[in-house]
Design a protein around this motif. Structure first.
Motif, mmCIF file in Angstrom:
data_model
loop_
_atom_site.group_PDB
_atom_site.id
_atom_site.type_symbol
_atom_site.label_atom_id
_atom_site.label_comp_id
_atom_site.label_asym_id
_atom_site.label_seq_id
_atom_site.Cartn_x
_atom_site.Cartn_y
_atom_site.Cartn_z
ATOM 1 N N UNK A 65 0.838 -1.201 0.000
ATOM 2 C CA UNK A 65 0.000 0.000 0.000
ATOM 3 C C UNK A 65 0.871 1.248 0.000
ATOM 4 N N UNK A 66 1.917 1.244 0.791
ATOM 5 C CA UNK A 66 2.779 2.423 0.892
ATOM 6 C C UNK A 66 3.547 2.670 -0.404
ATOM 7 N N UNK A 67 4.013 1.617 -1.045
ATOM 8 C CA UNK A 67 4.707 1.813 -2.321
ATOM 9 C C UNK A 67 3.736 2.450 -3.315
ATOM 10 N N UNK A 68 2.449 2.065 -3.227
ATOM 11 C CA UNK A 68 1.434 2.678 -4.086
ATOM 12 C C UNK A 68 1.332 4.173 -3.872
ATOM 13 N N UNK A 69 1.328 4.585 -2.619
ATOM 14 C CA UNK A 69 1.276 6.014 -2.324
ATOM 15 C C UNK A 69 2.468 6.767 -2.878
ATOM 16 N N UNK A 70 3.639 6.160 -2.791
ATOM 17 C CA UNK A 70 4.849 6.820 -3.293
ATOM 18 C C UNK A 70 4.921 6.816 -4.810
ATOM 19 N N UNK A 71 4.283 5.858 -5.453
ATOM 20 C CA UNK A 71 4.155 5.904 -6.913
ATOM 21 C C UNK A 71 3.379 7.162 -7.295
ATOM 22 N N UNK A 72 2.287 7.407 -6.583
ATOM 23 C CA UNK A 72 1.445 8.576 -6.877
ATOM 24 C C UNK A 72 2.205 9.878 -6.648
ATOM 25 N N UNK A 73 2.873 10.003 -5.499
ATOM 26 C CA UNK A 73 3.518 11.288 -5.221
ATOM 27 C C UNK A 73 4.707 11.549 -6.140
ATOM 28 N N UNK A 74 5.423 10.506 -6.516
ATOM 29 C CA UNK A 74 6.583 10.734 -7.385
ATOM 30 C C UNK A 74 6.191 10.823 -8.860
ATOM 31 N N UNK A 75 5.422 9.882 -9.340
ATOM 32 C CA UNK A 75 5.130 9.821 -10.772
ATOM 33 C C UNK A 75 4.076 10.843 -11.208
ATOM 34 N N UNK A 104 6.732 -1.375 -7.394
ATOM 35 C CA UNK A 104 5.407 -1.097 -7.933
ATOM 36 C C UNK A 104 5.434 -0.103 -9.069
ATOM 37 N N UNK A 105 4.284 -0.041 -9.779
ATOM 38 C CA UNK A 105 4.185 0.818 -10.956
ATOM 39 C C UNK A 105 2.732 1.125 -11.291
ATOM 40 N N UNK A 106 2.528 2.132 -12.129
ATOM 41 C CA UNK A 106 1.206 2.480 -12.648
ATOM 42 C C UNK A 106 0.882 1.552 -13.809
ATOM 43 N N UNK A 107 -0.344 1.035 -13.806
ATOM 44 C CA UNK A 107 -0.821 0.207 -14.918
ATOM 45 C C UNK A 107 -1.765 0.979 -15.832
ATOM 46 N N UNK A 114 -6.327 5.737 -10.316
ATOM 47 C CA UNK A 114 -5.062 5.253 -10.853
ATOM 48 C C UNK A 114 -4.916 3.791 -10.436
ATOM 49 N N UNK A 115 -4.651 2.938 -11.423
ATOM 50 C CA UNK A 115 -4.547 1.500 -11.214
ATOM 51 C C UNK A 115 -3.066 1.137 -11.116
ATOM 52 N N UNK A 116 -2.713 0.503 -10.002
ATOM 53 C CA UNK A 116 -1.320 0.196 -9.696
ATOM 54 C C UNK A 116 -1.147 -1.295 -9.453
ATOM 55 N N UNK A 117 0.101 -1.744 -9.549
ATOM 56 C CA UNK A 117 0.434 -3.097 -9.109
ATOM 57 C C UNK A 117 1.736 -3.031 -8.325
ATOM 58 N N UNK A 118 1.875 -3.945 -7.370
ATOM 59 C CA UNK A 118 3.071 -3.990 -6.536
ATOM 60 C C UNK A 118 3.402 -5.437 -6.212
ATOM 61 N N UNK A 119 4.679 -5.679 -5.935
ATOM 62 C CA UNK A 119 5.139 -7.012 -5.553
ATOM 63 C C UNK A 119 6.136 -6.899 -4.405
ATOM 64 N N UNK A 120 6.241 -7.996 -3.665
ATOM 65 C CA UNK A 120 7.289 -8.143 -2.659
ATOM 66 C C UNK A 120 8.117 -9.362 -3.050
ATOM 67 N N UNK A 121 9.439 -9.178 -3.087
ATOM 68 C CA UNK A 121 10.375 -10.252 -3.404
ATOM 69 C C UNK A 121 11.276 -10.501 -2.199
#
Length: 157
Positions: A65-75, A104-107, A114-121
């Motif tokens: 969820x947090x990576x999603x928020x940072x995608x929005x603020x940066x991108x 994560x990234x914008x789809x 805004x539709x996003x996807x994220x993964x944890x490795x």
């Protein structure tokens, strides 16, 4: 890969559980821009377990969820809120992991959604969890007024 500067550091009352460096109980996440992706590296602790030596699914959801928020603020250079998060837990994550990668990234985007996807490795680069998210974004004016947002830069900008 470029380190992203946290625009809220120093803001009075800023105690985000996921990204505030001042929150003593927080995750202290930091973020990097890698092409179209936003990336974080993070080490779990034993007090974040659900089952023995297993990272709690709620913490995993928070990381994505947090990576999603940072995608929005940066991108997009604005802020928003999570509207939907659908997580899939694929492989358990040990709290002994030396380092996780959250990416994560914008789809897609349709107006303010805004539709996003994220993964944890894990540290062996095995996919452990993934999420599809929808964020509701606000205008830049509203982001400034309500969220104290005045832009998000990388260290080299």
């Amino acid at each position: 890969m470029k380190k992203i500067i946290n625009p809220w550091v120093g803001l009075d009352g800023y105690m985000c559980f996921a990204c505030s460096p001042a929150n003593p109980s927080g995750l202290h996440m930091e973020f990097y821009e890698d092409g179209d992706d936003i990336v974080a590296y993070w080490k779990p602790n034993e007090y974040m377990q659900g089952w023995l030596k297993t990272l709690h699914g709620g913490i995993q959801s928070t990381l994505m969820d947090e990576i999603g928020g940072w995608i929005i603020i940066r991108k997009l250079q604005t802020t928003g809120v999570t509207s939907r998060l659908e997580a899939k837990f694929i492989k358990s994550i040990s709290t002994d992991e030396p380092l996780l990668t959250i990416r994560g990234r914008i789809k897609d985007r349709k107006r303010n959604a805004v539709f996003l996807e994220a993964e944890i490795y894990n540290s062996q680069d095995k996919l452990c969890a993934r999420a599809d998210m929808v964020y509701f974004v606000v205008s830049k004016e509203r982001a400034t007024e309500e969220f104290h947002f005045c832009g998000c830069k990388t260290e080299d900008e």
